[in-house]
Design an enzyme around this catalytic site. Structure first.
Site, short mmCIF file in Angstrom:
data_model
loop_
_atom_site.label_atom_id
_atom_site.label_comp_id
_atom_site.label_asym_id
_atom_site.label_seq_id
_atom_site.Cartn_x
_atom_site.Cartn_y
_atom_site.Cartn_z
N THR A 87 -76.04 -23.95 80.90
CA THR A 87 -75.53 -25.23 80.42
C THR A 87 -76.36 -26.38 80.99
O THR A 87 -76.77 -27.29 80.27
CB THR A 87 -74.04 -25.40 80.82
OG1 THR A 87 -73.31 -24.30 80.27
CG2 THR A 87 -73.46 -26.71 80.33
N SER A 124 -71.62 -19.99 86.45
CA SER A 124 -71.62 -21.22 87.27
C SER A 124 -72.15 -22.43 86.50
O SER A 124 -72.05 -23.56 86.98
CB SER A 124 -72.44 -21.00 88.55
OG SER A 124 -73.78 -20.67 88.24
N SER A 168 -80.73 -15.04 90.33
CA SER A 168 -81.66 -14.93 91.48
C SER A 168 -80.88 -14.87 92.79
O SER A 168 -80.90 -15.81 93.59
CB SER A 168 -82.68 -16.07 91.48
OG SER A 168 -82.15 -17.32 91.12
N LEU A 220 -74.08 -18.11 90.57
CA LEU A 220 -73.33 -16.98 90.00
C LEU A 220 -73.32 -17.02 88.48
O LEU A 220 -73.51 -18.09 87.87
CB LEU A 220 -71.87 -17.04 90.50
CG LEU A 220 -71.62 -16.80 91.99
CD1 LEU A 220 -70.16 -17.11 92.33
CD2 LEU A 220 -71.98 -15.37 92.38
N1 LIG Z 1 -74.51 -6.46 87.15
C1 LIG Z 1 -74.74 -7.70 86.74
N2 LIG Z 1 -74.79 -8.73 87.64
C2 LIG Z 1 -75.04 -9.98 87.20
N3 LIG Z 1 -75.25 -10.32 85.90
C3 LIG Z 1 -75.21 -9.33 84.98
C4 LIG Z 1 -74.95 -8.00 85.37
N4 LIG Z 1 -74.96 -7.23 84.24
C5 LIG Z 1 -75.21 -8.04 83.21
N5 LIG Z 1 -75.37 -9.31 83.64
C6 LIG Z 1 -75.76 -10.42 82.77
O1 LIG Z 1 -77.12 -10.69 83.10
C7 LIG Z 1 -77.30 -12.07 83.36
C8 LIG Z 1 -78.09 -12.30 84.64
O2 LIG Z 1 -79.44 -12.04 84.47
P1 LIG Z 1 -80.48 -12.60 85.53
O3 LIG Z 1 -81.81 -12.14 85.05
O4 LIG Z 1 -80.28 -14.06 85.69
O5 LIG Z 1 -80.06 -11.84 86.86
S1 LIG Z 1 -80.85 -11.70 88.23
O6 LIG Z 1 -81.42 -13.02 88.55
O7 LIG Z 1 -81.90 -10.70 88.08
O8 LIG Z 1 -79.84 -11.27 89.22
C9 LIG Z 1 -75.93 -12.69 83.50
O9 LIG Z 1 -76.03 -13.91 82.78
P2 LIG Z 1 -75.47 -15.31 83.34
O10 LIG Z 1 -74.00 -15.24 83.09
O11 LIG Z 1 -76.15 -16.30 82.46
O12 LIG Z 1 -75.82 -15.47 84.78
C10 LIG Z 1 -74.98 -11.69 82.86
O13 LIG Z 1 -74.71 -12.07 81.53
N1 LIG Z 2 -70.18 -28.64 83.81
C1 LIG Z 2 -69.36 -27.86 83.12
N2 LIG Z 2 -68.11 -28.26 82.84
C2 LIG Z 2 -67.28 -27.46 82.14
N3 LIG Z 2 -67.62 -26.24 81.67
C3 LIG Z 2 -68.84 -25.79 81.93
C4 LIG Z 2 -69.78 -26.57 82.66
N4 LIG Z 2 -70.92 -25.86 82.78
C5 LIG Z 2 -70.71 -24.71 82.13
N5 LIG Z 2 -69.47 -24.66 81.61
C6 LIG Z 2 -68.91 -23.55 80.84
O1 LIG Z 2 -68.91 -22.40 81.66
C7 LIG Z 2 -69.29 -21.26 80.94
C8 LIG Z 2 -70.48 -20.62 81.62
O2 LIG Z 2 -71.57 -21.52 81.58
P1 LIG Z 2 -73.06 -20.99 81.51
O3 LIG Z 2 -73.93 -22.17 81.43
O4 LIG Z 2 -73.21 -19.94 80.45
O5 LIG Z 2 -73.21 -20.30 82.95
P2 LIG Z 2 -74.31 -19.30 83.50
O6 LIG Z 2 -75.57 -19.55 82.72
O7 LIG Z 2 -74.45 -19.67 84.94
O8 LIG Z 2 -73.75 -17.93 83.31
C9 LIG Z 2 -69.59 -21.72 79.51
O9 LIG Z 2 -68.45 -21.46 78.72
C10 LIG Z 2 -69.81 -23.21 79.66
O10 LIG Z 2 -69.44 -23.91 78.51
#
Ligand SMILES: Nc1ncnc2c1ncn2[C@@H]1O[C@H](COP(=O)(O)OS(=O)(=O)O)[C@@H](OP(=O)(O)O)[C@H]1O
Ligand SMILES: Nc1ncnc2c1ncn2[C@@H]1O[C@H](COP(=O)(O)OP(=O)(O)O)[C@@H](O)[C@H]1O
Length: 208
Positions: free
Chosen positions: A45, A41, A111, A38
């Site tokens: 990081t 998640s 994904s 998610l």
């Molecule tokens: N509708 C919606 N659902 C999920 N995520 C959203 C959406 N809109 C924008 N974002 C932002 O886009 C990042 C996810 O991009 P991805 O290319 O990893 O998505 S996917 O694999 O095609 O589902 C995701 O980044 P991460 O937080 O790093 O996962 C979000 O910042």
């Molecule tokens: N193992 C961890 N322990 C504590 N905080 C974390 C950990 N992994 C990520 N975070 C925090 O959670 C938030 C989201 O992490 P991020 O790596 O951007 O997630 P994603 O790429 O899945 O969206 C960031 O603020 C990051 O600092």
């Protein structure tokens, strides 16, 4: 997508220097570490922490981050199901090229669909696709809400947000699962250590 698979009269060219030669040069084996989970998640990081750990061991890696690729290669794609599928397919193909180059390619994307991840797995041979599931509860991801997107999704200002009003299908056959222990998430260093140990055990950090 209408234009995928439409080329005809095309031929494959072999080159004298191959993957094995490149792996020998780098003293490692090319593979794809595919991090799924998610938003919030911890995918990015872990990707960065793993990249740092591998670098410190003299191993060459490269990160393909979903968010980042959507600024360039995939900027024509949105978040509807077909677009996510095409996003994953493209990144799978790019990751395959990086693995063929001999690198440890770290792909971090939500994904959300199992069949799309399995499609990327099928692009790689010999177990060179290592799926890492960031198994963090939605509540933890939402509490973090680093980009404020969950708040917007809950308010109905973003439609089709994964985990809120769009599906996430957890892996059934992943190689590595990152979980909380006693309600505590492992540190980025610990998460990277879990993946590095796997790579070491499976022989990816040497060429023979
Ligand atoms: N509708 C919606 N659902 C999920 N995520 C959203 C959406 N809109 C924008 N974002 C932002 O886009 C990042 C996810 O991009 P991805 O290319 O990893 O998505 S996917 O694999 O095609 O589902 C995701 O980044 P991460 O937080 O790093 O996962 C979000 O910042
Ligand atoms: N193992 C961890 N322990 C504590 N905080 C974390 C950990 N992994 C990520 N975070 C925090 O959670 C938030 C989201 O992490 P991020 O790596 O951007 O997630 P994603 O790429 O899945 O969206 C960031 O603020 C990051 O600092």
């Amino acid at each position: 997508m209408a234009t995928v698979g439409n080329s005809t009269n095309i031929f494959w060219h072999e080159c004298p220097v191959g993957k094995l030669d490149r792996q020998r040069l780098l003293n490692q084996k090319g593979c794809v570490v595919w991090i799924t989970g998610l938003s919030g998640s911890g995918k990015s990081t872990l990707a960065c922490s793993l990249g740092r750990e591998l670098h410190s061991r003299g191993k060459l890696s490269y990160i393909l981050d979903g968010d980042n690729l959507r600024h360039g290669l995939n900027k024509d794609l949105g978040f509807k199901a077909e677009d996510r599928t095409e996003n994953i397919r493209r990144v799978g193909e790019v990751a395959k090229l990086f693995a063929d180059a001999g690198l440890i390619c770290i792909a971090s994307l939500i994904s959300p669909y199992r069949k799309d991840r399995d499609g990327c797995r099928a692009m790689l041979t010999d177990g060179n696709f290592i799926e890492v599931f960031m198994n963090m509860p939605l509540a933890v991801c939402e509490e973090r809400d680093a980009k404020g997107l969950y708040k917007l999704a809950r308010a109905g200002k973003i439609k089709g947000f994964t985990g809120i009003d769009d599906p996430y299908e957890p892996p059934l056959n992943c190689e590595i699962e990152i979980i909380q222990k006693d309600g505590v998430c492992p540190t980025p260093y610990e998460m990277a250590g879990q993946v590095t140990s796997y790579l070491e055990d499976k022989g990816y950090l040497r060429d023979e």
